[in-house]
Design an enzyme around this catalytic site. Structure first.
Site, PDB file in Angstrom:
ATOM      1  CG  HIS A 180     -71.100  61.154  -0.001  1.00 32.60           C
ATOM      2  ND1 HIS A 180     -71.453  62.131   0.735  1.00 32.60           N
ATOM      3  CD2 HIS A 180     -70.739  61.445  -1.115  1.00 32.60           C
ATOM      4  CE1 HIS A 180     -71.152  63.300   0.062  1.00 32.60           C
ATOM      5  NE2 HIS A 180     -71.006  62.751  -1.132  1.00 32.60           N
TER       6      HIS A 180
ATOM      7  CG  LEU B 110     -66.603  55.972   3.655  1.00 40.40           C
ATOM      8  CD1 LEU B 110     -67.292  56.399   2.322  1.00 40.40           C
ATOM      9  CD2 LEU B 110     -66.261  54.426   3.697  1.00 40.40           C
ATOM     10  CD  GLU B 111     -72.509  62.088   4.584  1.00 42.78           C
ATOM     11  OE1 GLU B 111     -72.846  62.769   5.510  1.00 42.78           O
ATOM     12  OE2 GLU B 111     -72.378  62.321   3.390  1.00 42.78           O
ATOM     13  CB  ILE B 112     -71.209  54.622   6.118  1.00 36.29           C
ATOM     14  CG1 ILE B 112     -69.966  53.934   5.401  1.00 36.29           C
ATOM     15  CG2 ILE B 112     -72.235  53.499   6.049  1.00 36.29           C
ATOM     16  CD1 ILE B 112     -69.311  53.070   6.385  1.00 36.29           C
TER      17      ILE B 112
END
Length: 716
Positions: A454, A465-467
């Site tokens: 994301h 960055l959201e994994i």
């Protein structure tokens, strides 16, 4: 402190070569990837320069790095103070050494290649001349303001006198990078040369200065620049405007900003001695303050987040395929190609691919205009993007990132298509901001390869960055995506799949509370103003306009809202959905919570027409403190719930996600550090007070209550 009592020898810091009357000091800290300044180095440099001054064979000195960067700044861990007076002796010692270099009868030339930050700029400022390489990696900055500090090595005094008042304030108050050719234009360096000729050119320049054959050319200034930089009346105007601007931008939350202005003004009006002394006193005061401690902690966390916890099982990413050439896809492509990754950009429309390439080229062209990139560099980078309408060569792809419209059926269909053409070990990553990745992965033959990546918009500017992992996502997949994110320049957190993931989940109740206040009669601008005063970079309604009301409407109708509206006392505002249905998109179509100039797109003022979607009540003034508490407490409570449920693994992930993804006030350190600083009991008391006034939606989370009762902190 000396190098002797630290167990570190001179040879650990520097190599000295003498030839033809020039001593070259190769800065090359043994066992370290970068040169950083600490008290040991400061003391060592004092001894070295004393020897060189007394060496009759040495006529000039060149300072250069033996590493890929010049000096990356100060070793923050080595510069500490517990109380007033602890750090002042170190500061004064540093000033003394730099003053000695500046006053030396033997010219000292700094030869800069790669990163020169903080003291990596202040040391060259004390030299008689500066020369840098033309390489795109060469950049100079005084980023101390980002750590809640001011330049403490004479930067506030020497820089204005070298480049002028306006340029120096811009550099110090923003902490921005200055690349090679802009540095020469502003007078920060005297020459720019090919990196392979840097040492040779620096030696030649040092000899010319020693022989009296070189003086710095006087920079020509236009009348207005001369008036503002070099006259008392002009400087007063600059200082006055600077203070007004930073007061509006920082809302008084970042004390280093006005103190930088103060130090510069003292030096220019009262002389160098007073200026350097002000720098010493104010630097230590800021160092002891809470804001600096929180910003330094964020810096350490960012550094730690570059270390991949899954490094042992991760694979290197060379090629990424992007499905969807829209704004997000173009942004992901841009941060990838700038970091040596090849991109296959697939879309069903050639026009979309063409527009995406134009958008990327615009960013590259900006770097060319600033002479960060040569034409060859630009062509090489742009050559990493390949546009296509089919799945050709997808068997060469390491990660596929889809950025197509937010429709579950479409994304499931794409997973099946990709698995039919890609390698069995190709990762399928979705850039969804709200859809369930667990549900999406049910369409995959290899659900262990499915993950969320994301990104936040605009991708080139937003650092997070959201994994998102599902229960089936393989560790090597997580690690590979983490490594790719770090290479893209992102600060990465890994969260568990769930409605809204982490960032959007804590954002939704915050935005909802803001909209509920509109229903109660608040004004758009008043709510935004209150939250900006609290430290958010922009208020909730400006956020919605910038992101797009279409995106906001999608979030407010997703799984997250379904979860929230089931809670006791929670009412979901419907005004945003009604606005979207009526054609409001925010800045995208110049129609949102704010009015926009029809030609320039500049934001003007709150749009009174939106109130018809929020009850149409007459507008009234709300207490700014109550606005802040209502929005903030909703976000804090949701963050704690995410920790309770295992959406985030640790408080630090919650802090990072909120600060870098949502603009949670950085000077607080993030939601969990904010709670620790204020005290869990105090936060619970505020929530319970709000609960008495606005109902059970403000009931504190179970974990928060427990922390308050036990007097515990979230961070150890």
């Amino acid at each position: 402190m000396s190098t002797e009592n630290t167990g570190i020898s001179r040879e650990d810091f520097v190599r000295i070569e003498k030839k033809d009357g020039v001593a070259t000091l190769w800065l090359d800290r043994k066992g370290e990837k970068m040169n950083v300044v600490n008290p040991g180095l400061i003391n060592m440099m004092a001894g070295v320069f004393e020897e060189l001054e007394n060496d009759n064979e040495v006529k000039a000195v060149v300072l250069i790095s033996g590493k890929k960067d010049f000096i990356a700044g100060a070793d923050i861990n080595a510069f500490k103070a517990e109380k007033e007076g602890d750090f002042q002796p170190i500061s004064r010692k540093g000033h003394e050494i730099l003053a000695r270099i500046a006053a030396s009868k033997k010219p000292v030339v700094a030869a800069i290649h790669g990163t020169a930050y903080g003291l990596g700029v202040e040391l060259p400022l004390a030299c008689h001349a500066r020369i840098c390489s033309d390489h795109k990696s060469t950049k100079l900055a005084l980023p101390e303001v980002k750590l809640g500090l001011l330049p403490g090595g004479g930067g506030t005094q020497r820089l204005p006198k070298l480049v002028g008042l306006q340029a120096s304030l811009d550099m110090m108050l923003t902490g921005k990078n200055i690349f090679a050719f802009p540095a020469k234009r502003m007078g920060l360096v005297d020459d720019v040369v090919n990196k392979n000729k840097l040492h040779q050119s620096a030696v030649a320049l040092a000899k010319r200065i020693a022989e009296g054959k070189w003086t710095r050319p006087k920079r020509k200034k236009k009348f207005v620049q001369w008036f503002l930089d070099d006259t008392g009346i002009g400087r007063n105007i600059v200082f006055s405007q600077a203070r007004k601007t930073v007061a509006r931008m920082t809302q008084g939350n970042y004390p280093a900003v006005p103190e930088i202005i103060n130090c510069v003004e003292i030096g220019l009006k009262k002389g160098n001695k007073a200026g350097y002394e002000a720098e010493v006193i104010k630097f230590e005061k800021l160092m002891l303050g809470q804001v600096s401690k929180e910003l330094i902690n964020i810096f350490h966390v960012m550094t730690d987040k570059k270390k991949n916890p899954w490094a042992e099982v991760s694979k290197k990413t060379n090629t990424i395929a992007l499905l969807g050439a829209g704004f997000m896809g173009a942004g992901i492509a841009e941060v990838s190609i700038f970091n040596d990754m090849d991109i296959f950009m697939k879309d069903i429309s050639q026009d979309m691919i063409t527009d995406a390439r134009k958008l990327i080229w615009k960013s590259i062209s900006t770097k060319m205009k600033r002479r960060i990139y040569s034409k060859a560099d630009a062509q090489e980078v742009m050559g990493r993007v390949r546009g296509q309408l089919d799945y050709a060569d997808f068997d060469k792809v390491d990660i596929v990132i889809e950025a197509v419209p937010e429709k579950m059926d479409l994304k499931k269909a794409i997973i099946k298509e990709v698995e039919g053409v890609a390698r069995p070990d190709t990762i399928f990553a979705t850039n969804t901001s709200a859809l369930s990745i667990t549900e999406m992965s049910k369409a995959a033959a290899r659900p262990e390869n499915v993950i969320g990546m994301h990104y936040f918009s605009p991708v080139p500017k937003m650092p997070l960055l959201e994994i998102i992992r599902t229960d089936k996502t393989a560790d090597w997949v997580i690690g590979t995506c983490y490594e790719a994110g770090v290479r893209q320049g992102k600060t990465v957190i890994v969260v568990k799949d769930g409605p809204g993931f982490y960032a959007n989940r804590i954002l939704a109740p915050y935005l909802n509370e803001a909209m509920l206040m509109l229903e109660e009669g608040a004004e758009v601008a008043d709510v935004d103003r209150a939250m900006t005063k609290a430290g958010y970079p922009v208020g909730p309604f400006k956020v919605m306009d910038e992101v797009g009301l279409d995106v906001g409407a999608h979030v407010m109708t997703g799984d997250m809202i379904d979860v929230v509206k089931e809670r006791e006392g929670v009412k979901v505002a419907t005004g945003l959905l009604d606005m979207f249905k009526a054609g409001y998109l925010g800045r995208k179509n110049k129609k949102g919570y704010y009015l926009y100039h029809p030609k320039t797109g500049k934001r003007l003022k709150g749009n009174p027409d939106v109130y018809q979607y929020f009850g149409g009540k007459p507008r009234t003034k709300f207490d700014p403190t109550e606005i802040q508490q209502r929005c903030l407490m909703q976000m804090l409570n949701e963050a704690v719930m995410c920790l309770e449920e295992g959406i985030i693994a640790a408080p630090v992930d919650g802090d990072v996600g909120a600060v870098f993804g949502l603009g949670f006030p950085p000077f607080t350190g993030g939601p969990f550090r904010y709670i620790d600083a204020v005290g869990a009991k105090a936060v619970v008391d505020i929530m319970e007070g709000l609960m008495g006034k606005f109902g059970p939606k403000f009931r504190p989370a179970k974990m928060l209550k427990e922390k308050a009762e036990k007097g515990e902190r979230f961070h150890g």
